[in-house]
Design a protein around this motif. Structure first.
Motif, mmCIF file in Angstrom:
data_model
loop_
_atom_site.group_PDB
_atom_site.id
_atom_site.type_symbol
_atom_site.label_atom_id
_atom_site.label_comp_id
_atom_site.label_asym_id
_atom_site.label_seq_id
_atom_site.Cartn_x
_atom_site.Cartn_y
_atom_site.Cartn_z
ATOM 1 N N PRO A 92 0.833 -1.210 0.000
ATOM 2 C CA PRO A 92 0.000 0.000 0.000
ATOM 3 C C PRO A 92 0.860 1.250 0.000
ATOM 4 O O PRO A 92 2.061 1.201 0.309
ATOM 5 C CB PRO A 92 -0.816 -0.136 1.296
ATOM 6 N N SER A 93 0.282 2.365 -0.340
ATOM 7 C CA SER A 93 1.044 3.617 -0.374
ATOM 8 C C SER A 93 1.541 3.978 1.011
ATOM 9 O O SER A 93 0.826 3.811 2.004
ATOM 10 C CB SER A 93 0.163 4.742 -0.924
ATOM 11 N N ALA A 94 2.772 4.491 1.067
ATOM 12 C CA ALA A 94 3.409 4.891 2.335
ATOM 13 C C ALA A 94 3.375 3.762 3.351
ATOM 14 O O ALA A 94 3.076 3.963 4.530
ATOM 15 C CB ALA A 94 2.746 6.141 2.903
ATOM 16 N N ALA A 95 3.691 2.554 2.912
ATOM 17 C CA ALA A 95 3.613 1.382 3.784
ATOM 18 C C ALA A 95 4.665 1.431 4.872
ATOM 19 O O ALA A 95 5.811 1.829 4.642
ATOM 20 C CB ALA A 95 3.783 0.117 2.954
ATOM 21 N N ASP A 96 4.273 1.024 6.090
ATOM 22 C CA ASP A 96 5.250 0.898 7.173
ATOM 23 C C ASP A 96 5.785 -0.529 7.188
ATOM 24 O O ASP A 96 5.457 -1.359 6.337
ATOM 25 C CB ASP A 96 4.636 1.293 8.518
ATOM 26 N N THR A 97 6.622 -0.848 8.185
ATOM 27 C CA THR A 97 7.279 -2.154 8.222
ATOM 28 C C THR A 97 6.277 -3.290 8.341
ATOM 29 O O THR A 97 6.402 -4.321 7.660
ATOM 30 C CB THR A 97 8.263 -2.207 9.404
ATOM 31 N N GLN A 98 5.269 -3.113 9.193
ATOM 32 C CA GLN A 98 4.280 -4.176 9.362
ATOM 33 C C GLN A 98 3.510 -4.421 8.067
ATOM 34 O O GLN A 98 3.210 -5.569 7.729
ATOM 35 C CB GLN A 98 3.316 -3.825 10.493
ATOM 36 N N GLU A 99 3.186 -3.366 7.361
ATOM 37 C CA GLU A 99 2.440 -3.538 6.114
ATOM 38 C C GLU A 99 3.277 -4.203 5.032
ATOM 39 O O GLU A 99 2.767 -4.987 4.230
ATOM 40 C CB GLU A 99 1.911 -2.180 5.653
ATOM 41 N N ILE A 100 4.573 -3.923 5.020
ATOM 42 C CA ILE A 100 5.468 -4.620 4.091
ATOM 43 C C ILE A 100 5.505 -6.105 4.421
ATOM 44 O O ILE A 100 5.445 -6.979 3.540
ATOM 45 C CB ILE A 100 6.887 -4.019 4.152
#
Length: 478
Positions: A341-349
């Motif tokens: 997703p856009s501007a993904a943080d570490t958890q989202e990666i």
């Protein structure tokens, strides 16, 4: 001890300030270049402070002597750089409110004798004594830097190299917190406990998914609880104080976490409040020691021995490989890849990697090299502009199967996208309230995770996490 898998990135984060002198920069780089995953602050075989003494003591002393202007140099008297972890400063800076008139005060600092204990008390482990002293010196260095700046925050003429060296030292002290020994004795009554060992504590993730580890989750809870209790004590005063004075009271309160006593100038914190704060800090210190026994490798969903742990353990190697691909240091084994997703943080990666390896596009748990699945082959041919008739001929299947594979890919992408954003407060997928209600109602009816996931258009891993979260919230309320 610092873990090998993040040591390189860790050292790059804490590089020296570009303003420091060339000699200091060389010494700083030499210290960082000599650190290994086995280094620790109390190790005799892989020591750290002798590296500082060899490479930085001399250059740091030269930086202090090179600036001839007026500044708070006395704050750094009492120990060489390599000795600061073992010796508290002779004097320290304490923030307070100076009130020249009735229209408000100015947040400044008072320099005074600390009254700190020169030798380590018996009930404090060696590593905690070092961190306590580093916190005291860090406070002094911070105010020493401020004394080198003018009213606009710009260093005085000739003070830039010294400012750079002092900022580098602050970074060095922060880096040292990642090199706790593997085991330390705790309090006198807690010798059997294992202290929090693996660094970094606040960023430890489960090896099988996107969630933070059990230990990191507990430490985050303790940090939030401690902040709340400290603020409650600080705000309990009946007198009306300005926002600036409230901030100064809070700063003085937090000083007690790293100091044995408050200075006489800390008039905004009463003795009764100081006594309450000491009890709070001591209680949470013990809680953090107890948290050191919790797992730093797995989350509450993947507790070793649980069905979910055994189910996802087969995907561990593929999950770790795809993480390297997403970081740009490896190559994806998939032809059809989910996008972050856009501007993904570490958890989202990490959630992208988890969804990818659990997508079923092809077998990833076999030891032999993976081969592409039907849907991936269709995707590659579609990217080449090949017609469905030609795809069916080459693959030896019907056109209906090709159409079904395309629709499956579209559904798979939509399913991932619907649960790709992570709620930073819960660590689970951020989904609309109506979807949460459907999941809650379906769970109460006894429907399986697979059925619920198909109904709401989410992956099974996403729904499983949300169901567990709702269950834990329900138990917490009861």
């Amino acid at each position: 001890m610092a873990r090998l898998d993040y040591l390189t990135n860790l050292l790059s984060v804490y590089d020296h300030d570009p303003r420091c002198s060339r000699q200091f920069a060389l010494g700083y780089s030499a210290v960082l270049g000599s650190l290994t995953a086995s280094s620790s602050l109390t190790s005799k075989r892989y020591p750290i402070w002798p590296l500082v003494r060899k490479n930085l003591d001399g250059p740091f002393d030269q930086c202090l002597a090179s600036y001839e202007g007026e500044w708070a140099k006395r704050l750094l008297a009492g120990a060489r750089l390599s000795e600061m972890a073992h010796s508290p400063p002779l004097s320290y800076a304490s923030p307070y409110i100076a009130c020249p008139g009735i229209y408000g005060g100015v947040l400044t600092a008072d320099i005074l004798a600390s009254g700190s204990v020169a030798a380590r008390p018996e009930n404090i482990p060696e590593i905690d004594w070092q961190f306590l002293n580093l916190d005291r010196w860090d406070s002094n260095i911070m105010f020493a830097i401020r004394s080198l700046l003018d009213s606009t925050g710009v260093p005085f003429e000739g003070a830039e190299p010294l400012c750079g060296a002092l900022e580098s030292v602050r970074d060095l002290f922060r880096l040292m917190r990642h090199f706790r020994p593997q085991r330390t004795k705790a309090l006198r009554d807690f010798d059997a406990l294992i202290d929090d060992r693996t660094r970094p504590q606040d960023g430890g993730f489960c090896e099988l998914c996107w969630r933070v580890s059990i230990r990191s989750n507990r430490l985050q809870e303790l940090a939030a609880q401690q902040r709340h209790e400290v603020r409650e004590i600080v705000r309990s005063a009946q007198c009306q104080l300005s926002d600036e004075e409230q901030e100064a009271r809070l700063a003085q309160a937090w000083m007690l976490e790293s100091s044995l006593r408050l200075s006489p100038s800390c008039t905004l914190i009463s003795k009764a409040e100081a006594a309450k704060l000491r009890l709070v800090f001591e209680r949470f210190r013990i809680e953090r020691i107890v948290a050191g026994n919790l797992s730093c490798r797995y989350c509450h969903v993947h507790k070793p021995g649980s069905p979910k742990y055994h189910a996802d353990l087969r995907y561990k190697a593929a999950f770790q490989r795809h993480l390297t691909a997403l970081s740009g240091t490896g190559r994806s084994e998939f032809a059809f890849n989910f996008r972050a997703p856009s501007a993904a943080d570490t958890q989202e990666i990490r959630k992208v990697a988890y969804d990818q390896v659990h997508s079923g596009l092809h077998v990833v748990t076999a030891r032999k090299a993976p081969s592409l699945g039907l849907r991936e082959k269709v995707w590659l041919m579609h990217a080449e502009g090949i017609s469905q008739s030609e795809m069916a001929r080459r693959l030896g299947i019907s056109r209906q199967a090709i159409s079904k594979a395309k629709k499956s890919l579209e559904s798979l992408m939509n399913t991932h996208h619907a649960g790709s954003y992570i709620n930073p407060l819960t660590g689970e997928a951020q989904v609309p309230d109506p979807v949460r209600k459907v999941i809650r109602d379906a769970t109460m009816k006894g429907l399986s995770i697979t059925v619920i996931a198909k109904e709401v258009g989410l992956s099974k891993g996403t729904v499983d996490g949300l169901v567990r979260l709702m269950g834990s919230s329900k138990h917490a309320k009861s």
